[in-house]
Design an enzyme around this catalytic site. Structure first.
Site, PDB file in Angstrom:
ATOM      1  N   CYS A   2       0.831  -1.192   0.000  1.00  0.00           N
ATOM      2  CA  CYS A   2       0.000   0.000   0.000  1.00  0.00           C
ATOM      3  C   CYS A   2       0.873   1.252   0.000  1.00  0.00           C
ATOM      4  CB  CYS A   2      -0.958   0.096   1.181  1.00  0.00           C
ATOM      5  SG  CYS A   2      -2.075  -1.280   1.326  1.00  0.00           S
ATOM      6  N   ARG A  27       3.796  -0.164  -4.898  1.00  0.00           N
ATOM      7  CA  ARG A  27       3.552  -0.725  -3.571  1.00  0.00           C
ATOM      8  C   ARG A  27       2.238  -1.509  -3.492  1.00  0.00           C
ATOM      9  NH1 ARG A  27       6.797   1.641   0.299  1.00  0.00           N
ATOM     10  NH2 ARG A  27       5.363   0.945   1.909  1.00  0.00           N
ATOM     11  N   TRP A  73      -2.676  -2.703  -1.673  1.00  0.00           N
ATOM     12  CA  TRP A  73      -2.335  -4.119  -1.864  1.00  0.00           C
ATOM     13  C   TRP A  73      -3.175  -4.837  -0.836  1.00  0.00           C
ATOM     14  CZ3 TRP A  73      -0.128  -8.240   0.864  1.00  0.00           C
ATOM     15  CH2 TRP A  73       0.299  -9.321   0.080  1.00  0.00           C
ATOM     16  N   ASN A  99      -1.521   2.171   5.654  1.00  0.00           N
ATOM     17  CA  ASN A  99      -0.655   1.103   5.137  1.00  0.00           C
ATOM     18  C   ASN A  99      -0.213   0.285   6.345  1.00  0.00           C
ATOM     19  OD1 ASN A  99       1.359  -0.467   3.932  1.00  0.00           O
ATOM     20  ND2 ASN A  99       2.894   1.132   4.166  1.00  0.00           N
ATOM     21  N   GLY A 100      -0.547  -0.987   6.345  1.00  0.00           N
ATOM     22  CA  GLY A 100      -0.180  -1.844   7.482  1.00  0.00           C
ATOM     23  C   GLY A 100      -1.319  -2.778   7.819  1.00  0.00           C
ATOM     24  N   GLU A 485      17.632 -17.134  -8.698  1.00  0.00           N
ATOM     25  CA  GLU A 485      17.202 -15.779  -9.033  1.00  0.00           C
ATOM     26  C   GLU A 485      16.587 -15.730 -10.437  1.00  0.00           C
ATOM     27  OE1 GLU A 485      16.547 -13.243  -7.524  1.00  0.00           O
ATOM     28  OE2 GLU A 485      16.700 -11.552  -8.892  1.00  0.00           O
ATOM     29  N   LYS A 489      12.784 -14.515 -11.198  1.00  0.00           N
ATOM     30  CA  LYS A 489      12.485 -13.413 -12.132  1.00  0.00           C
ATOM     31  C   LYS A 489      11.438 -13.846 -13.142  1.00  0.00           C
ATOM     32  CE  LYS A 489      13.611 -10.756 -10.511  1.00  0.00           C
ATOM     33  NZ  LYS A 489      14.346 -10.655  -9.312  1.00  0.00           N
ATOM     34  N   GLU A 492       7.837 -14.477 -11.484  1.00  0.00           N
ATOM     35  CA  GLU A 492       7.101 -13.336 -10.946  1.00  0.00           C
ATOM     36  C   GLU A 492       6.597 -12.383 -12.029  1.00  0.00           C
ATOM     37  OE1 GLU A 492       9.086 -10.577  -8.289  1.00  0.00           O
ATOM     38  OE2 GLU A 492      10.990 -10.937  -9.274  1.00  0.00           O
ATOM     39  N   HIS A 508      18.201 -35.983  -8.553  1.00  0.00           N
ATOM     40  CA  HIS A 508      17.465 -36.498  -7.402  1.00  0.00           C
ATOM     41  C   HIS A 508      15.969 -36.191  -7.488  1.00  0.00           C
ATOM     42  CE1 HIS A 508      21.191 -37.685  -5.502  1.00  0.00           C
ATOM     43  NE2 HIS A 508      21.685 -36.493  -5.797  1.00  0.00           N
ATOM     44  N   LYS A 607       6.056  -4.033  -4.341  1.00  0.00           N
ATOM     45  CA  LYS A 607       7.502  -3.844  -4.253  1.00  0.00           C
ATOM     46  C   LYS A 607       8.006  -4.019  -2.833  1.00  0.00           C
ATOM     47  CE  LYS A 607      11.503  -2.659  -5.932  1.00  0.00           C
ATOM     48  NZ  LYS A 607      12.175  -3.733  -6.681  1.00  0.00           N
TER      49      LYS A 607
END
Ligand code: M6R
Length: 612
Positions: A2, A27, A73, A99-100, A485, A489, A492, A508, A607
């Site tokens: 948010c 955000r 968000w 926000n929270g 990584e 990438k 997402e 394995h 983010k």
């Protein structure tokens, strides 16, 4: 998660708030809304992106020199119009952006319902504004007092701003564990989750601390108190960021811009730390804590996502050069598993945003248990940076694309500098090797520039595999975290399922997945275990997998068995991740663009993850 923005002053608030919301959209982008105060309190909000709000509000009364705005968000309640912020009090007098998470919202809501409050949304935030309304009515106190009282009852994280129809010249802001910056202009104030909505108006800012409340009044000096009403002297700081850094600068997406910025951002991370003439490394935070580092039993990295992958690279680097035992922990696990810690442990948090809730909580736990805490953050003045005993900023510049790129390479640059510093101080590295590595590190920005020249070839490869349902990424040694990584990438931003694996671990289990439809990205540069990686790739080939090799310039062996190879310049394997990750960033970027995905704001993500 948010983004919040607020304005009070002599200008029209709506354009400032709206532009600020666009800057903060990284955000969260589930819904957006504003509250403006003309003769009435006007609230406009819409599910979806800020542009939806903009279209919706076009023909509305937008006149106001005070306003608050929010981009969401979703945590509590679906991402729809009703759950969008701002939320208002039952008597339509107050509106809040938040926000929270208010963790005890359910208990508070039940109490308020008993007292006759009616709620419209499913959010925790609406409960807070009703609680404030209730306190004003019951205790007959001012808005600021009611905010303080309510925050004493609340458990959880918040950055809030409240607007009041009966006090049109006032905004109340407060924070606990969620970021909040106040910009001080000429007879005007700005409030935001980060400095990006503020930067073009003023460079003078105050970072509010936990459990502090700011009373912001038009034409008055700002007043800050804590929630127990103790007066706080505001500390005004000057922002270092500039406007250009937060704009796209001609690139189609922030992510692409940030990938291309890496020669400069890596250089910026080294600036003042690596002397390019003498090859000497000086990393401020480590120098400051030299005795602690020299006597440390262990270094423990705590991080999430991409930053966790950097931490893995850091583990390899520090153990390899400095011979200090290193552990790497997911911050979200570490904080809840009662870890054994002592005063001889150094806990290092790695975080681009410096606001990741799990990482911050892990760090606080480590501090409680007596460990020395250190931060590697990108955002200056962020919560983690401020909570730590010492640290190193990565200086990569603002990273806006949700997918982390330049932050990763900047973090690894700092970790390389840290490993070199510690190794030199411990005497665990020869002078020749130290010189060799510092010389090569100094040359990395140029090599990254060379890898970027392969963009068109990578785009071509992306075209071949853009419709794949799965991808496998393999790497060994320093390139294993790079494989993780690369997979992160891709998933997402393109929503293709991808997994990263240590190349030798493939046999394995994951080998069962390999058939002619499986693209396998093998990061197979000329490192110590090169021959073994070649054998792993042969195993893929034998099962008809499609191999995309990331290889050292001039490699023939892997070229002979791969569908595609992307050559990267030779460097010491210690520094390999800084260049081997670049083709993976570009590959995921192009695939996502070709699949028509929202590259900078992928679905369901944000983010900075300021919730658990
Ligand atoms: O700001 P942080 O580095 O603490 O963020 C950690 C993760 O949320 C972040 O790296 C996330 O995984 C990125 N979207 C990856 O690209």
């Amino acid at each position: 998660m948010c983004g919040i923005v607020a304005y009070i002053g002599h200008q029209q608030a709506y354009p400032i708030v709206l532009k600020g919301l666009k800057r903060l959209e990284y955000r969260g982008y589930d819904s957006a809304g504003v509250a403006l105060l003309d003769t009435d309190l006007n609230i406009y909000k819409k599910a979806g992106k800020v542009s939806n709000l903009e279209n919706f509000a076009e023909d509305k009364n937008l006149n106001s020199t005070v306003g608050i705005g929010h981009t969401r968000w979703a945590t509590h309640g679906a991402p729809n119009d009703v759950n969008a912020h701002p939320h208002k009090s039952g008597n339509d007098r107050l509106a809040i952006i938040h926000n929270g998470i208010i963790e005890n919202y359910d208990a508070l809501k039940k109490e308020l319902i008993k007292r006759g409050h009616i709620f419209e949304s499913d959010t925790d935030t609406e409960v807070l504004i009703h609680l404030i309304e209730e306190i004003i009515a019951k205790d007959n106190v001012s808005l600021e007092e009611a905010v303080r009282y309510s925050l004493n009852e609340v458990i959880g994280a918040y950055a809030i701003v409240i607007i009041d129809k009966e006090n049109p010249n006032k905004l109340i802001a407060a924070r606990n564990s969620s970021p909040l910056v106040i910009g001080i202009g000429k007879e005007e104030f700005f409030v935001a989750s980060d400095a990006t909505p503020i930067i073009e108006f003023t460079k003078n800012v105050i970072y509010l601390d936990d459990e502090q409340v700011a009373i912001i009044e038009r034409g008055q000096e700002i007043k800050i108190v804590d929630i127990a009403n103790k007066q706080i002297t505001p500390m005004i700081q000057e922002l270092e960021m500039n406007l250009e850094a937060i704009e796209k600068g001609g690139y189609e997406h922030f992510m692409l811009k940030e990938i291309y910025e890496q020669p400069q951002s890596i250089r910026a991370s080294m600036l003042g730390r690596l002397n390019s003439v003498t090859g000497e490394v000086t990393l401020g935070g480590v120098e400051e804590f030299e005795a602690k580092f020299m006597n440390a039993d262990r270094i423990i990295f705590v991080a999430c996502g991409t930053s966790w992958h950097s931490a893995l690279v850091g583990e390899y680097m520090i153990e390899d050069l400095a011979r200090i035992p290193v552990e790497v922990e997911y911050a979200s696990e570490f904080r809840y598993r009662n870890p054994i810690l002592s005063e001889k442990d150094i806990v290092i948090a790695i975080s681009q945003s410096g606001e990741t809730a799990d990482t911050l909580a892990a760090l606080e736990l480590a501090k409680e248990k007596g460990a020395t805490i250190y931060g590697i953050c990108n955002v200056v003045g962020s919560s983690i940076a401020r909570a730590t005993d010492a640290g190193s900023y990565t200086h990569a510049g603002p990273e806006i694309g949700v997918a982390s790129t330049k932050a990763f390479t900047a973090q690894i640059t700092i970790l390389a500098l840290m490993a070199l510093t510690l190794a030199q101080k411990k005497g665990s590295i020869t002078k020749t090797r130290y010189q060799e590595l510092t010389n090569q590190l100094n040359d990395i920005p140029r090599l990254v520039g060379k890898v970027l020249e392969s963009n068109e070839q990578i785009k071509y490869i992306a075209e071949q595999y853009k419709d794949a349902a799965n991808f496998l990424y393999l790497g060994r040694g320093y390139n294993f975290p790079v494989a993780l990584e690369g997979a992160l990438k891709l998933k997402e931003i393109s929503y293709i399922h991808a997994e990263g694996y240590p190349a030798a671990e493939m046999k394995h289990g994951p080998i069962a997945l390999i058939d002619e439809n499986m693209p396998v990205v093998a990061i197979a540069t000329r490192i110590a275990n090169y021959q073994k990686v070649v054998s792993n790739i042969q195993e893929v080939k034998a099962r008809n997998g499609n191999i995309i090799g990331i290889v050292t310039e001039g490699d023939e062996a892997i070229r002979a068995i791969s569908e595609h190879v992307i050559e990267i310049p030779a460097t010491d394997e210690f520094l390999d991740p800084l260049i081997s990750v670049i083709p993976l960033q570009l590959l995921s970027y192009h695939i996502a663009v070709m699949r028509d995905c929202n590259v900078d704001q992928p679905r369901n993500l944000a983010k900075s993850v300021t919730v658990e």
